[in-house]
Design a protein around this motif. Sequence first.
Motif, PDB file in Angstrom:
ATOM      1  N   ARG A  17       0.912  -1.284  -0.070  1.00 12.66           N
ATOM      2  CA  ARG A  17      -0.116   0.036   0.008  1.00 12.66           C
ATOM      3  C   ARG A  17       1.068   1.244   0.044  1.00 12.66           C
ATOM      4  O   ARG A  17       1.954   1.137   0.321  1.00 12.66           O
ATOM      5  CB  ARG A  17      -1.086  -0.125   1.404  1.00 12.66           C
ATOM      6  CG  ARG A  17      -0.276  -0.238   2.439  1.00 12.66           C
ATOM      7  CD  ARG A  17      -1.243  -0.550   3.522  1.00 12.66           C
ATOM      8  NE  ARG A  17      -0.565  -1.116   4.636  1.00 12.66           N
ATOM      9  CZ  ARG A  17       0.351  -1.907   5.180  1.00 12.66           C
ATOM     10  NH1 ARG A  17       0.428  -2.900   4.383  1.00 12.66           N
ATOM     11  NH2 ARG A  17       0.633  -1.947   6.239  1.00 12.66           N
ATOM     12  N   LEU A  18       0.309   2.291  -0.457  1.00 16.89           N
ATOM     13  CA  LEU A  18       0.730   3.518  -0.611  1.00 16.89           C
ATOM     14  C   LEU A  18       1.107   4.056   0.998  1.00 16.89           C
ATOM     15  O   LEU A  18       0.331   4.287   1.815  1.00 16.89           O
ATOM     16  CB  LEU A  18      -0.024   4.620  -1.299  1.00 16.89           C
ATOM     17  CG  LEU A  18       0.622   5.815  -1.553  1.00 16.89           C
ATOM     18  CD1 LEU A  18       1.822   6.112  -2.347  1.00 16.89           C
ATOM     19  CD2 LEU A  18      -0.333   6.869  -1.973  1.00 16.89           C
ATOM     20  N   ALA A  19       2.370   4.437   1.123  1.00 21.44           N
ATOM     21  CA  ALA A  19       3.041   5.031   2.508  1.00 21.44           C
ATOM     22  C   ALA A  19       3.075   6.816   2.146  1.00 21.44           C
ATOM     23  O   ALA A  19       2.299   7.410   3.198  1.00 21.44           O
ATOM     24  CB  ALA A  19       4.206   4.700   2.948  1.00 21.44           C
ATOM     25  N   MET A  20       3.302   7.019   1.204  1.00 23.97           N
ATOM     26  CA  MET A  20       3.374   8.583   0.882  1.00 23.97           C
ATOM     27  C   MET A  20       3.374   8.922  -0.552  1.00 23.97           C
ATOM     28  O   MET A  20       4.149   8.287  -1.422  1.00 23.97           O
ATOM     29  CB  MET A  20       4.735   9.425   1.457  1.00 23.97           C
ATOM     30  CG  MET A  20       4.682  10.718   1.591  1.00 23.97           C
ATOM     31  SD  MET A  20       6.050  11.293   2.616  1.00 23.97           S
ATOM     32  CE  MET A  20       5.888  13.033   2.065  1.00 23.97           C
ATOM     33  N   SER A  21       2.428   9.933  -1.059  1.00 26.59           N
ATOM     34  CA  SER A  21       2.447  10.036  -2.363  1.00 26.59           C
ATOM     35  C   SER A  21       3.155  11.348  -2.781  1.00 26.59           C
ATOM     36  O   SER A  21       3.896  12.092  -1.878  1.00 26.59           O
ATOM     37  CB  SER A  21       0.895  10.266  -2.709  1.00 26.59           C
ATOM     38  OG  SER A  21       0.766  10.325  -3.981  1.00 26.59           O
ATOM     39  N   TYR A  22       3.171  11.758  -3.972  1.00 25.90           N
ATOM     40  CA  TYR A  22       3.802  12.937  -4.760  1.00 25.90           C
ATOM     41  C   TYR A  22       3.216  14.119  -3.998  1.00 25.90           C
ATOM     42  O   TYR A  22       2.183  14.234  -3.550  1.00 25.90           O
ATOM     43  CB  TYR A  22       3.708  13.063  -6.206  1.00 25.90           C
ATOM     44  CG  TYR A  22       4.006  11.790  -7.076  1.00 25.90           C
ATOM     45  CD1 TYR A  22       5.437  11.376  -7.193  1.00 25.90           C
ATOM     46  CD2 TYR A  22       2.921  11.129  -7.749  1.00 25.90           C
ATOM     47  CE1 TYR A  22       5.801  10.448  -7.870  1.00 25.90           C
ATOM     48  CE2 TYR A  22       3.816   9.987  -8.321  1.00 25.90           C
ATOM     49  CZ  TYR A  22       5.156   9.821  -8.618  1.00 25.90           C
ATOM     50  OH  TYR A  22       5.422   8.361  -9.374  1.00 25.90           O
ATOM     51  N   GLY A  23       4.051  15.250  -3.960  1.00 25.14           N
ATOM     52  CA  GLY A  23       3.482  16.433  -3.804  1.00 25.14           C
ATOM     53  C   GLY A  23       2.535  17.144  -4.957  1.00 25.14           C
ATOM     54  O   GLY A  23       2.495  16.534  -5.832  1.00 25.14           O
ATOM     55  N   GLU A  24       2.073  18.244  -4.638  1.00 22.79           N
ATOM     56  CA  GLU A  24       1.343  18.894  -5.449  1.00 22.79           C
ATOM     57  C   GLU A  24       2.259  19.645  -6.604  1.00 22.79           C
ATOM     58  O   GLU A  24       3.492  19.899  -6.467  1.00 22.79           O
ATOM     59  CB  GLU A  24       0.429  20.253  -5.016  1.00 22.79           C
ATOM     60  CG  GLU A  24      -0.238  19.969  -3.607  1.00 22.79           C
ATOM     61  CD  GLU A  24      -1.417  19.069  -4.060  1.00 22.79           C
ATOM     62  OE1 GLU A  24      -1.964  19.559  -5.020  1.00 22.79           O
ATOM     63  OE2 GLU A  24      -1.863  18.211  -3.385  1.00 22.79           O
ATOM     64  N   VAL A  25       1.581  19.757  -7.824  1.00 25.66           N
ATOM     65  CA  VAL A  25       2.083  20.194  -8.866  1.00 25.66           C
ATOM     66  C   VAL A  25       3.067  21.673  -8.590  1.00 25.66           C
ATOM     67  O   VAL A  25       2.317  22.474  -7.900  1.00 25.66           O
ATOM     68  CB  VAL A  25       1.149  20.613 -10.247  1.00 25.66           C
ATOM     69  CG1 VAL A  25       1.829  21.505 -11.287  1.00 25.66           C
ATOM     70  CG2 VAL A  25       0.586  19.265 -10.522  1.00 25.66           C
ATOM     71  N   GLY A  26       4.120  21.618  -9.009  1.00 27.41           N
ATOM     72  CA  GLY A  26       4.737  22.895  -8.572  1.00 27.41           C
ATOM     73  C   GLY A  26       5.706  22.874  -7.419  1.00 27.41           C
ATOM     74  O   GLY A  26       6.401  23.636  -7.100  1.00 27.41           O
ATOM     75  N   SER A  27       5.295  21.995  -6.535  1.00 32.30           N
ATOM     76  CA  SER A  27       5.917  21.753  -5.063  1.00 32.30           C
ATOM     77  C   SER A  27       7.411  20.933  -5.558  1.00 32.30           C
ATOM     78  O   SER A  27       7.566  20.484  -6.512  1.00 32.30           O
ATOM     79  CB  SER A  27       5.207  21.025  -4.252  1.00 32.30           C
ATOM     80  OG  SER A  27       4.998  19.707  -4.555  1.00 32.30           O
ATOM     81  N   PHE A  28       8.334  21.237  -4.610  1.00 34.49           N
ATOM     82  CA  PHE A  28       9.672  20.539  -4.527  1.00 34.49           C
ATOM     83  C   PHE A  28       9.477  19.055  -4.463  1.00 34.49           C
ATOM     84  O   PHE A  28      10.543  18.250  -4.625  1.00 34.49           O
ATOM     85  CB  PHE A  28      10.320  21.047  -3.366  1.00 34.49           C
ATOM     86  CG  PHE A  28      10.018  20.436  -1.988  1.00 34.49           C
ATOM     87  CD1 PHE A  28      10.832  19.480  -1.453  1.00 34.49           C
ATOM     88  CD2 PHE A  28       8.917  20.743  -1.166  1.00 34.49           C
ATOM     89  CE1 PHE A  28      10.474  18.727  -0.145  1.00 34.49           C
ATOM     90  CE2 PHE A  28       8.729  20.269  -0.083  1.00 34.49           C
ATOM     91  CZ  PHE A  28       9.211  19.123   0.439  1.00 34.49           C
ATOM     92  N   ASP A  29       8.463  18.328  -4.153  1.00 34.57           N
ATOM     93  CA  ASP A  29       8.532  16.920  -4.060  1.00 34.57           C
ATOM     94  C   ASP A  29       7.215  16.310  -5.163  1.00 34.57           C
ATOM     95  O   ASP A  29       6.666  15.301  -4.729  1.00 34.57           O
ATOM     96  CB  ASP A  29       8.015  16.353  -2.819  1.00 34.57           C
ATOM     97  CG  ASP A  29       6.816  17.114  -2.091  1.00 34.57           C
ATOM     98  OD1 ASP A  29       6.122  17.818  -2.792  1.00 34.57           O
ATOM     99  OD2 ASP A  29       6.789  16.685  -1.063  1.00 34.57           O
TER     100      ASP A  29
END
Length: 122
Positions: A17-29
């Motif tokens: 399962r997913l532990a942590m997803s991508y950040g928002e568009v334009g963010s450093f992550d």
Amino acid sequence: QSFIAESNDLLRWENIRLAMSYGEVGSFDHGGVVLGAYLYESYDISAPRVLKRVDGKFFSLYGAYAKKGTYEPDPGFQGLASSEDGLVWKREIDESILSIFSPGVVGKWEKDSIYQPWLLEH
């Protein structure tokens, strides 16, 4: 993205399962998130790796990349994540906490990328 799974023998894995997803568009992550620099109870070479709880949460640094489509593109950033259960992680703050663009002096050895730091309690 970072995922978590369970195994009794390190050969067969389940409950992926997913532990942590991508950040928002334009963010450093937005381009990538790699959990892995956890705060542990002990860093002794013979100690088991047990996550340390501080103020009711576990903490980890995570490698972060602003661009998608390549593997660990430079320069990379470090974010701070927290978890209440050690399974589902979220950004503790919305900005990177360590990057070559941070204020202060950047040495020659780190001018291109910051990679694989450790999280220690001071």
